[in-house]
Scaffold this active site. Structure first.
Site, PDB file in Angstrom:
ATOM      1  N   LYS A   1       0.876  -1.170   0.000  1.00 19.09           N
ATOM      2  CA  LYS A   1       0.000   0.000   0.000  1.00 19.09           C
ATOM      3  C   LYS A   1       0.914   1.220   0.000  1.00 19.09           C
ATOM      4  O   LYS A   1       1.670   1.443   0.953  1.00 19.09           O
ATOM      5  CB  LYS A   1      -0.886  -0.050   1.241  1.00 19.09           C
ATOM      6  CG  LYS A   1      -1.416   1.291   1.756  1.00 19.09           C
ATOM      7  CD  LYS A   1      -2.527   1.881   0.928  1.00 19.09           C
ATOM      8  CE  LYS A   1      -3.173   3.062   1.647  1.00 19.09           C
ATOM      9  NZ  LYS A   1      -2.220   4.167   1.944  1.00 19.09           N
TER      10      LYS A   1
ATOM     11  N   CYS B   1      11.096   7.760  13.775  1.00 12.86           N
ATOM     12  CA  CYS B   1      10.401   6.961  14.796  1.00 12.86           C
ATOM     13  C   CYS B   1      11.237   6.891  16.064  1.00 12.86           C
ATOM     14  O   CYS B   1      10.714   6.645  17.142  1.00 12.86           O
ATOM     15  CB  CYS B   1      10.176   5.533  14.323  1.00 12.86           C
ATOM     16  SG  CYS B   1       9.548   5.412  12.660  1.00 12.86           S
TER      17      CYS B   1
ATOM     18  N   GLU C   1       4.599  -0.978  13.507  1.00 18.98           N
ATOM     19  CA  GLU C   1       5.447  -0.112  14.323  1.00 18.98           C
ATOM     20  C   GLU C   1       4.709   1.212  14.405  1.00 18.98           C
ATOM     21  O   GLU C   1       4.505   1.885  13.396  1.00 18.98           O
ATOM     22  CB  GLU C   1       6.805   0.051  13.641  1.00 18.98           C
ATOM     23  CG  GLU C   1       7.789   0.825  14.482  1.00 18.98           C
ATOM     24  CD  GLU C   1       8.682   1.693  13.620  1.00 18.98           C
ATOM     25  OE1 GLU C   1       9.340   1.196  12.719  1.00 18.98           O
ATOM     26  OE2 GLU C   1       8.656   2.910  13.858  1.00 18.98           O
TER      27      GLU C   1
END
Lengths: 487, 487
Positions: free
Chosen positions: A147, A263, A226
């Site tokens: 995606k 992140c 995540e």
């Protein structure tokens, strides 16, 4: 370019058809397919970086480095396939004298089937179309349906085009890689009967929604997400005194790297009360750092609201702001104290994507530990301490909360190696696995044991004549032959 | 003896307190704790078997064997701890010359924290209080809270009592093992903040409900459930002709073993149309086999309804019934054909717990394969073929649907070894893991990587001076030293 549901069905059918060819592909063949993609992306670096910079504003230096990291990652997974430990090949010979008599058992891990990969906005190469999730799913022997992230649609399409051409030229089957676009198609993808597992890197809200869809299926599938991480840092009084200035410089560099869109950005920094030199050094350094445009409209909108939510807390004050940049996010450092964090973690410890970090003053170990107990699961935790410091209890608390614990440097660098761990307790990740490093491959494999199988019907790797080429376990003993392929 | 929610909170607090002690326990200590439980259960075999037989009617011979299997399983996991591969110890040395410079990284798996275990009715020892889930959770370094099965409450209490005494005598901490009772307490257990993972063996409906609770938590946890399996068997025309009579005897023995209450019971057997000798041999053997009382009221009630659901299908006929036994389940063999199975799998391929199996006549490979595509995920699949048979496509279909593929014998025996796989695609299990055999330990571990850690702050196993004692990977190369402990 939104993918329709009938198109998704066609894509899923092609992936299903490709799955047995990937699953049974010999190691050398599969590694060659993966390396072909790496070579093709390297060759297209100039073109891809140009598109990526236009769509993400991350800068060509950073993006060029990210292409190298991404192709290096693909090649690492090719090495992992060739090395063969990931198969966990295990043989127990028959024992007719046992009670009851024991049959011959041979166990191996095999690809789980078509894998869905939801790519991230902040790493348009390394966590996107041909990023770590795709590389590890391929290495495990699975076709992949990606995606695309709406933040870099043109890059996603061009990357997929190049990868598909390389795969086809290398002899990989149709259906090895497909790209879909649009939120509705993404939701349908994670619920599609053909999909056997999913990887995701993104926001807590988006990831939770997809996790719930995966878990709510009639046949739930593993969802490796995540989702979010505040990445706590603890500075001991000893470290603040010994190298407060260097730590301040390091922190400012780390929390503003990539405009704070990592992140692993250090989002909360526990500093001993009275470490004024450290705080002053941060306050001095920040105004010299400029921000920049953020990745997407959504992140651009969320950043000031996140700052406001923090700054509105009565116990929070502003330490310093970075240089203003037209249309870009301005770095900011806030401060509060440990008691407030322990009391209102849901406000003060929520991840805020962008160039912001929160300094938390603590008074002694008890105060620090009470606040650390409120820190949610994180990808990383960093401890800056001196040799004489007694940090056992602090370390235990940090280790419980993070997948990677650092004792030097800053968490924003993530080496792609055999020993990397990029994952931690919820909400850092949704599973007990990593999404970076060699062992990420385990997410997309399932075990099969063959009982009393004729040799001709066994997977090739499990036949006696081939076992010596890979690390394997026989009758409980791990065997690494001299002729096992080196990684 | 229902556990109240305040009692559960106390139990969870004790498990939380014990978790760091289990997680950091040296291998030899942890192995000694586990072996102490095995020794104590062996010593109490007579007493425990007496209680178990009264509560489950499974017979003392079977139950005595099951105690041995259970204590052997505990000792296998003690061996797994000592061998050390399960730690996946991985070191990448620093590389200052890399771009960017690479830090030192050391990765190890550590216990995830307190584990919930939901025990099963059909194996009151091997899948109960001190069964495989508990043994593997302890081996991984975690305290365990067991939800007792209501089918054998007294046995559960006595087993827990003996195990707790043995653990205490061996020096294990309070909170290493607790027992709770009652459905409400069980539901609260899987949602309790202290619990970090859960193991379950039982029904599809019960398992799905707990899976949904685990996935629906604010912080979802892994739920390792083994839920249901029809365990398809395929007999080729060649095998039916060459050894139809022996196969018939084997099938009848397997589907009636333990009054048909094995998760691995062969529930559906694909037989070539016209293999009358095989069907006749089954029909001849079954009336000589008696059933017996089933494990619980729920199973006793469900068995006749399950049979009726099958027998009511217009394409199903009765082949034979076993001997009647007062108050017990009567074995029964039904038959249908592959077209009906392909058309109505939700009726014809639902697991029916108890002594029943369904023979399915097939006309050639296409007919067989269409039906096999309708078979849901199973723990096992069995292929009885002759050497000359072309079974590649059949085998591929079976392997996609099962975690263990047998080529001889029957699936009801499950050897507890390094290479066992007891798990398969949904609904056989909810994860890509096994609940039996050495690698079941991976379910209750999470990875932690230490970056640039001073040696004194590393877990002992990861320090250079201790690495040689365990299999480990260094700079990509797997190392099994001469002085690595043998398993």
């Amino acid at each position: 370019m939104t993918t329709t549901l009938p198109e998704l069905d066609e894509i899923a059918a092609a992936a299903t058809a490709a799955a047995p060819l990937w699953r049974t592909s010999p190691a050398a063949t599969r590694a060659a397919w993966i390396r072909a993609v790496a070579d093709a992306l390297d060759a297209a670096t100039d073109e891809l970086v140009e598109i990526a910079d236009r769509e993400t504003h991350l800068g060509t230096t950073r993006l060029r480095g990210e292409v190298g990291r991404t192709t290096g990652q693909l090649r690492l997974f090719a090495d992992v396939v060739l090395e063969g430990s990931y198969l966990e090949a295990t043989v127990d010979d028959a024992d007719p004298s046992a009670t009851p008599p024991r049959p011959e058992l041979r166990r191996v891990l095999v690809g789980v089937g078509p894998v869905a990969v939801f790519s991230a906005s902040n790493f348009p190469f390394a966590f996107s179309v041909c990023g770590g999730d795709t590389a590890s799913a391929w290495a495990a022997g699975n076709p992949v349906v990606v995606k695309a992230h709406s933040g870099h649609p043109e890059l996603s399409r061009r990357t997929a085009e190049i990868a598909r051409a390389a795969l086809a030229a290398a002899g990989a089957p149709e259906g090895s890689l497909a790209l879909i676009e649009g939120r509705e198609a993404g939701n349908a993808l994670v619920q599609h009967p053909a999909i056997r597992a999913a990887g995701f890197t993104g926001s807590l809200s988006g990831g939770r929604a997809l996790f719930d869809l995966a878990a709510g299926r009639p046949d739930p599938i593993p969802f490796y997400g995540e989702l979010g991480s505040v990445n706590p840092v603890v500075v001991t009084p000893g470290a603040a005194a010994a190298r407060g200035d260097a730590l301040a410089q390091g922190l400012v560099g780390s929390f503003t790297l990539g405009v704070g869109q990592f992140c692993t950005k250090p989002g909360v920094v526990f500093v001993p009360r009275g470490a004024d030199a450290f705080v002053d050094a941060v306050a001095t350094a920040v105004p010299g750092v400029s921000g920049g445009p953020l990745l997407t409209e959504r992140i651009t909108d969320a950043f000031p609201s996140g700052i406001d939510a923090l700054a509105d807390d009565p116990a929070v004050a502003v330490v310093a702001r970075g240089a203003e940049s037209a249309g870009g996010a301005q770095p900011i450092v806030l401060r509060t104290d440990a008691a407030a964090v322990a009391e209102r973690p849901e406000t003060l410890l929520e991840e805020c994507f962008g160039p912001v970090t929160l300094l938390v003053a603590y008074d002694g170990a008890d105060d620090l530990h009470a606040a650390l107990r409120a820190v949610p699961g994180s990808l990383t935790a960093t401890l800056h301490a001196e040799e004489a410091d007694d940090v056992d209890d602090t370390l235990a608390l940090l280790q419980e909360r993070a997948g990677r614990v650092l004792f030097a440097g800053w968490p924003t660098g993530v080496a792609v190696t055999w020993s990397q761990q990029h994952g931690g307790p919820w909400p850092a990740t949704t599973s007990l696995h990593t999404s970076v490093g060699a062992s990420a491959i385990r997410r997309f494999l399932r075990p099969v044991t063959f009982q009393d199988a004729p040799a001709r019907l066994l997977p090739a790797e499990l036949r006696d004549e081939n076992l010596a080429a890979i690390p394997h376990r026989r009758n409980g003993r791990l065997v690494v032959s001299a002729d096992a392929r080196a990684s």
